[in-house]
Motif scaffolding. Structure first.
Motif, PDB file in Angstrom:
ATOM      1  N   UNK A   1       0.779  -1.222   0.202  1.00  0.00           N
ATOM      2  CA  UNK A   1       0.115  -0.024   0.071  1.00  0.00           C
ATOM      3  C   UNK A   1       0.791   0.996   0.025  1.00  0.00           C
ATOM      4  N   UNK A   2       2.052   1.230   0.617  1.00  0.00           N
ATOM      5  CA  UNK A   2       2.828   2.313   0.463  1.00  0.00           C
ATOM      6  C   UNK A   2       3.306   2.621  -0.623  1.00  0.00           C
ATOM      7  N   UNK A   3       3.839   1.471  -1.408  1.00  0.00           N
ATOM      8  CA  UNK A   3       4.357   1.743  -2.718  1.00  0.00           C
ATOM      9  C   UNK A   3       3.076   2.400  -3.535  1.00  0.00           C
ATOM     10  N   UNK A   4       1.992   1.886  -3.632  1.00  0.00           N
ATOM     11  CA  UNK A   4       0.766   2.557  -4.163  1.00  0.00           C
ATOM     12  C   UNK A   4       0.534   4.025  -3.800  1.00  0.00           C
ATOM     13  N   UNK A   5       0.680   4.405  -2.618  1.00  0.00           N
ATOM     14  CA  UNK A   5       0.396   5.677  -2.250  1.00  0.00           C
ATOM     15  C   UNK A   5       1.545   6.683  -2.621  1.00  0.00           C
ATOM     16  N   UNK A   6       2.556   6.180  -3.232  1.00  0.00           N
ATOM     17  CA  UNK A   6       3.551   7.272  -4.003  1.00  0.00           C
ATOM     18  C   UNK A   6       3.055   7.628  -5.337  1.00  0.00           C
ATOM     19  N   UNK A   7       1.760   7.043  -5.798  1.00  0.00           N
ATOM     20  CA  UNK A   7       1.453   7.431  -7.244  1.00  0.00           C
ATOM     21  C   UNK A   7       0.181   8.483  -7.070  1.00  0.00           C
ATOM     22  N   UNK A   8       0.355   9.419  -7.744  1.00  0.00           N
ATOM     23  CA  UNK A   8      -0.777  10.525  -7.752  1.00  0.00           C
ATOM     24  C   UNK A   8      -1.948  10.035  -8.537  1.00  0.00           C
ATOM     25  N   UNK A   9      -1.913   9.149  -9.519  1.00  0.00           N
ATOM     26  CA  UNK A   9      -3.280   8.599  -9.837  1.00  0.00           C
ATOM     27  C   UNK A   9      -3.760   7.541  -9.057  1.00  0.00           C
ATOM     28  N   UNK A  10      -2.953   6.746  -8.321  1.00  0.00           N
ATOM     29  CA  UNK A  10      -3.648   5.974  -7.440  1.00  0.00           C
ATOM     30  C   UNK A  10      -4.381   6.742  -6.324  1.00  0.00           C
ATOM     31  N   UNK A  11      -3.661   7.557  -5.775  1.00  0.00           N
ATOM     32  CA  UNK A  11      -4.149   8.637  -4.672  1.00  0.00           C
ATOM     33  C   UNK A  11      -5.630   9.374  -5.186  1.00  0.00           C
ATOM     34  N   UNK A  12      -5.625   9.295  -6.544  1.00  0.00           N
ATOM     35  CA  UNK A  12      -6.939  10.135  -6.961  1.00  0.00           C
ATOM     36  C   UNK A  12      -8.089   9.055  -7.179  1.00  0.00           C
ATOM     37  N   UNK A  13      -7.680   8.026  -7.572  1.00  0.00           N
ATOM     38  CA  UNK A  13      -8.581   6.904  -7.680  1.00  0.00           C
ATOM     39  C   UNK A  13      -9.169   6.552  -6.205  1.00  0.00           C
ATOM     40  N   UNK A  14      -8.361   6.143  -5.272  1.00  0.00           N
ATOM     41  CA  UNK A  14      -8.968   5.734  -4.064  1.00  0.00           C
ATOM     42  C   UNK A  14      -9.693   6.885  -3.140  1.00  0.00           C
ATOM     43  N   UNK A  15      -9.562   7.933  -3.509  1.00  0.00           N
ATOM     44  CA  UNK A  15     -10.146   9.291  -2.978  1.00  0.00           C
ATOM     45  C   UNK A  15     -11.340   9.401  -3.714  1.00  0.00           C
TER      46      UNK A  15
ATOM     47  N   UNK B   1      -9.375  11.213   5.840  1.00  0.00           N
ATOM     48  CA  UNK B   1      -9.398  10.042   5.148  1.00  0.00           C
ATOM     49  C   UNK B   1      -8.736  10.182   3.820  1.00  0.00           C
ATOM     50  N   UNK B   2      -7.649   9.303   3.379  1.00  0.00           N
ATOM     51  CA  UNK B   2      -7.007   9.473   2.051  1.00  0.00           C
ATOM     52  C   UNK B   2      -7.600   8.418   1.177  1.00  0.00           C
ATOM     53  N   UNK B   3      -8.427   7.267   1.652  1.00  0.00           N
ATOM     54  CA  UNK B   3      -8.644   6.467   0.777  1.00  0.00           C
ATOM     55  C   UNK B   3      -8.078   4.729   1.334  1.00  0.00           C
ATOM     56  N   UNK B   4      -8.282   3.826   0.547  1.00  0.00           N
ATOM     57  CA  UNK B   4      -7.650   2.481   0.992  1.00  0.00           C
ATOM     58  C   UNK B   4      -8.672   1.477   0.175  1.00  0.00           C
ATOM     59  N   UNK B   5      -8.593  -0.040   0.752  1.00  0.00           N
ATOM     60  CA  UNK B   5      -9.533  -0.904  -0.163  1.00  0.00           C
ATOM     61  C   UNK B   5      -9.834  -1.784   1.266  1.00  0.00           C
ATOM     62  N   UNK B   6     -11.161  -2.064   0.878  1.00  0.00           N
ATOM     63  CA  UNK B   6     -11.736  -3.223   1.739  1.00  0.00           C
ATOM     64  C   UNK B   6     -11.758  -4.675   0.968  1.00  0.00           C
ATOM     65  N   UNK B   7     -11.911  -5.805   1.871  1.00  0.00           N
ATOM     66  CA  UNK B   7     -11.849  -7.200   1.033  1.00  0.00           C
ATOM     67  C   UNK B   7     -12.783  -7.936   1.953  1.00  0.00           C
ATOM     68  N   UNK B   8     -13.489  -9.004   1.406  1.00  0.00           N
ATOM     69  CA  UNK B   8     -14.185 -10.019   2.254  1.00  0.00           C
ATOM     70  C   UNK B   8     -14.288 -11.125   1.383  1.00  0.00           C
ATOM     71  N   UNK B   9     -13.912 -12.578   1.953  1.00  0.00           N
ATOM     72  CA  UNK B   9     -14.385 -13.707   1.439  1.00  0.00           C
ATOM     73  C   UNK B   9     -14.924 -14.601   2.756  1.00  0.00           C
ATOM     74  N   UNK B  10     -15.500 -15.772   2.335  1.00  0.00           N
ATOM     75  CA  UNK B  10     -15.870 -16.535   3.571  1.00  0.00           C
ATOM     76  C   UNK B  10     -14.684 -16.945   4.295  1.00  0.00           C
ATOM     77  N   UNK B  11     -13.511 -17.388   3.467  1.00  0.00           N
ATOM     78  CA  UNK B  11     -12.292 -17.833   4.267  1.00  0.00           C
ATOM     79  C   UNK B  11     -11.482 -16.806   4.690  1.00  0.00           C
ATOM     80  N   UNK B  12     -11.386 -15.744   4.013  1.00  0.00           N
ATOM     81  CA  UNK B  12     -10.541 -14.795   4.600  1.00  0.00           C
ATOM     82  C   UNK B  12     -11.162 -13.760   5.855  1.00  0.00           C
ATOM     83  N   UNK B  13     -12.561 -13.716   5.571  1.00  0.00           N
ATOM     84  CA  UNK B  13     -13.081 -12.724   6.443  1.00  0.00           C
ATOM     85  C   UNK B  13     -12.952 -11.495   5.994  1.00  0.00           C
ATOM     86  N   UNK B  14     -12.992 -10.278   7.061  1.00  0.00           N
ATOM     87  CA  UNK B  14     -12.838  -9.012   6.502  1.00  0.00           C
ATOM     88  C   UNK B  14     -11.397  -8.691   6.385  1.00  0.00           C
TER      89      UNK B  14
END
Length: 407
Positions: free
Chosen positions: A222-236, A268-281
């Motif tokens: 995630x730290x690598x992703x947040x160095x990118x302005x385009x990624x920051x724009x998308x997740x915000x 908040x700057x953004x991020x990502x959520x996730x869920x599967x039955x095995x992984x849970x949240x």
């Protein structure tokens, strides 16, 4: 007597030689607040496990809680593992089992971003194929249609706002030539970033064989992703528009960001959520307050009494309450500085990543192999020395007997 000494020496050598792949822990495992006891079968355990990265900090080598001396008690969360770090300096403020294996669910898409986003022109228009629609029925999708034509920046928005597994398949194919090659590129990127305990089996995060990550590795990615302005724009972005497909008789429609941190957490700057039955949240989120940017990652959380993003928000609150100097470790940066040129990192602007680079990167990341070879070498050397000593000892005894007979 000689053989008893040999056996004792060999036993000492075996005990003193570290078992290949076993992470040594130098800190006591203090239970994490609110952690829920899980059956051993509920969590993935790769064999052999890869040692945690050198330089991250000894205090992070724990299955339990790691916080700075004098820190306030972290909030009670149900996540199996979590980590809070400074997004800019890489200092780790605290964590719970940060190197423990877990299943990523859709936060895996952040690794797809790291591997593919630098290689694709966001203005390029691409067509969705039949193979792109091969994902688990009923799982999250942005609603792409076979034969539909979309700009790549629309696909990124569909991936990160709506967690589109259809968009993940398209982007992995574009990044690697095929979806499978795209996943191989994701694993190569994980090694480059130092996320040695991460292995992708699917581009979307849908559960697959051997698919694992850790809270620490997620923070590196995630730290690598947040160095990118385009990624920051998308997740915000809170909303986006999926254009119509007139040829296929599909109207355009809007989508919304499913990360509630954006709507309910100050800074908040953004991020990502996730869920599967095995992984849970699972959850990755970042926020900024008073000129300080913090990142939180968590795996294996239950939705009650707090949802994943709420647990992330509580951990961010805890992190912002700690002094700036508080730390128990660090996110080790990759050899190539984040944001380096694609040519320097072996990532061209088009075409699949070289397979040789993937193999070399994987070999460099699997630290368990040289340790196993070293252990075998030590034991083999001891055996050779023991046999040579036995031959010399027996020869000496035979010589003595012959001398007695000749006398």
């Amino acid at each position: 007597m000689y053989w008893r000494a040999v056996v004792a020496a060999l036993a000492c050598a075996v005990v003193a030689t570290p078992m290949a792949g076993r992470p040594e822990r130098s800190v006591r495992d203090v239970p994490c607040p609110g952690a829920v006891a899980r059956p051993a079968s509920a969590r993935p355990h790769p064999s052999p496990p890869v040692p945690p990265p050198a330089g991250a900090g000894e205090r992070l080598r724990t299955a339990g809680l790691a916080v700075p001396a004098g820190a306030t008690r972290p909030p009670a969360v149900t996540a199996d593992s979590w980590l809070v770090a400074d997004l800019d300096t890489g200092a780790v403020l605290g964590g719970c089992g940060p190197h423990e294996y877990g299943r990523p669910a859709s936060v895996q898409k952040l690794l797809l971003v790291a591997a593919v986003m630098p290689r694709l022109d966001p203005n390029r228009v691409v067509e969705v194929t039949e193979a792109d629609m091969d994902f688990e029925p009923g799982s999250s999708a942005v609603g792409l249609v076979r034969g539909g034509r979309y700009r790549i920046d629309t696909l990124w928005l569909g991936l990160l706002l709506n967690s589109g597994n259809d968009a993940a398949n398209v982007l992995a194919r574009l990044g690697g030539g095929t979806a499978a090659a795209g996943v191989a590129g994701m694993n190569a990127e994980a090694r480059r970033l130092g996320a040695y305990r991460t292995h992708a089996a699917t581009p979307s995060g849908l559960d697959g064989p051997g698919q694992v990550t850790t809270a620490y590795d997620l923070a590196l990615i995630a730290r690598a992703d947040f160095t990118r302005p385009d990624f920051r724009r998308y997740v915000a972005s809170r909303q986006a528009w999926i254009p119509p497909q007139p040829r296929l008789h599909q109207a355009g429609y809007g989508i919304q960001n499913d990360n509630q941190l954006l709507y309910r957490y100050r800074g908040a700057l953004g991020g990502k959520t996730g869920y599967t039955d095995l992984a849970r949240h699972s959850f990755v989120g970042a926020a900024q307050r008073d000129g300080r940017r913090l990142l939180v990652t968590l795996l294996g959380a239950d939705a009650s009494p707090q949802r994943g993003w709420e647990q992330g928000a509580a951990l961010l609150d805890w992190g912002f309450a700690q002094p700036r100097s508080a730390t128990v470790g660090r996110l080790v940066p990759p050899p190539q500085p984040l944001g380096g040129s694609p040519a320097a990192t072996g990532r061209a602007t088009g075409g699949p990543a070289p397979v040789a680079a993937e193999a070399a990167s994987t070999a460099a990341g699997d630290r368990s192999t040289p340790r196993l070879v070293g252990a075998i070498g030590v034991i083999a050397a001891m055996l050779v020395a023991a046999l040579a000593g036995a031959w010399w000892w027996n020869g000496r005894r035979i010589g003595r007997r012959r001398g007695d007979l000749d006398a």
